[in-house]
Design an enzyme around this catalytic site. Structure first.
Site, PDB file in Angstrom:
ATOM      1  CG  ASP A  73      -3.665   7.640 -31.963  1.00  0.00           C
ATOM      2  OD1 ASP A  73      -4.418   7.074 -32.746  1.00  0.00           O
ATOM      3  OD2 ASP A  73      -4.617   8.705 -31.573  1.00  0.00           O
ATOM      4  CD  GLU A 139       4.577  -3.029 -27.838  1.00  0.00           C
ATOM      5  OE1 GLU A 139       4.308  -2.565 -26.797  1.00  0.00           O
ATOM      6  OE2 GLU A 139       4.029  -4.086 -26.803  1.00  0.00           O
TER       7      GLU A 139
END
Length: 260
Positions: A73, A139
């Site tokens: 999140d 990422e």
């Protein structure tokens, strides 16, 4: 959820839990946040595992119809000081329990499995997917790395495939994930596919599964050995002010790091 449940737990804020005999369905349920992971979800999932540890033979991990799990999140990460976050260890331990626990874990993936969502997938014994499901590790675009995901992913699909998936950052389809070994089976009707697998898996005894998983864990000690390095690498990239700035910018403006 996979089957009509005989019991449903409403005591969780981020999960829907239902049981039917020796089955336990755990649905990640944060639709307002794209099924992203926060400290509460990880803790509630840990509690759910403990509650079905001694009784469930098969755990079915599900998400929403269009998003399995979208990873961390980022909104919470941007708004919560790092010193009061729990860090990566609880999530790594949760995946480790999915991999090594005395039950069969089945990931039923529909829609997008992103970043930490791939961690849940790679940690499960079997992965069944909708034909439109997608899997991605974005990422590096933010200067981060899937440090805790990689030990589980490498164990499942091999070093080079996990390496390429990390570098390329783009989603792969169910078909490609199946070819790579990340997905064990996929179909347009993944619910029917899940039900077919459960018919077979339910023939196994809880005792046999527990003994087999215990033996298997002794053959492969890679996940336990990888944990210190995974946690350290995660800490480095998530404490970098430049990376946190990129995350904050994305959360506030929707712009990716490479966009002007």
């Amino acid at each position: 959820m996979g089957e009509k449940s005989s019991n449903q737990s409403t005591g969780y804020q981020t999960l829907n839990i239902s049981t039917k005999d020796d089955l336990c369905f755990i649905q990640l349920y944060r639709p307002e946040a794209k099924n992203t992971l926060n400290d509460l979800l990880i803790e509630e999932f840990r509690q759910a595992l403990l509650s079905c540890h001694s009784t469930a033979k098969i755990l079915i991990i599900e998400g929403l119809s269009d998003i399995f799990c979208f990873g961390a999140d980022l909104q919470a990460l941007a708004n919560t000081p790092s010193e009061i976050q729990s860090g990566p260890e609880p999530l790594y331990d949760l995946w480790y329990q999915l991999t090594t626990g005395p039950f069969v874990t089945v990931a039923h993936v529909r829609g997008k499995a992103n970043a930490g969502g791939v961690g849940f997938v790679a940690a499960c014994d079997l992965v069944l997917a909708d034909s439109k499901a997608e899997f991605s590790l974005p990422e590096l675009l933010f200067g981060l790395m899937p440090a805790c995901v990689l030990p589980f992913l490498i164990r499942r699909i091999g070093y080079q495939k996990a390496h390429a998936m990390t570098l390329m950052t783009k989603p792969i389809s169910s078909e490609e994930a199946y070819r790579w070994g990340l997905v064990d089976a996929y179909a347009e009707d993944s619910q029917a596919l899940l039900n077919q697998h459960l018919l077979r898996l339910r023939r196994l005894s809880k005792t046999a599964i527990g003994r087999y998983k215990n033996y298997l864990n002794k053959l492969d000690v890679s996940l336990a050995a990888a944990k210190p390095n995974a946690l350290a690498a995660n800490q480095v990239v998530f404490s970098d002010p430049n990376n946190l700035s990129k995350i904050n910018r994305y959360v506030n403006t929707g712009q990716f790091p490479w966009e002007a």
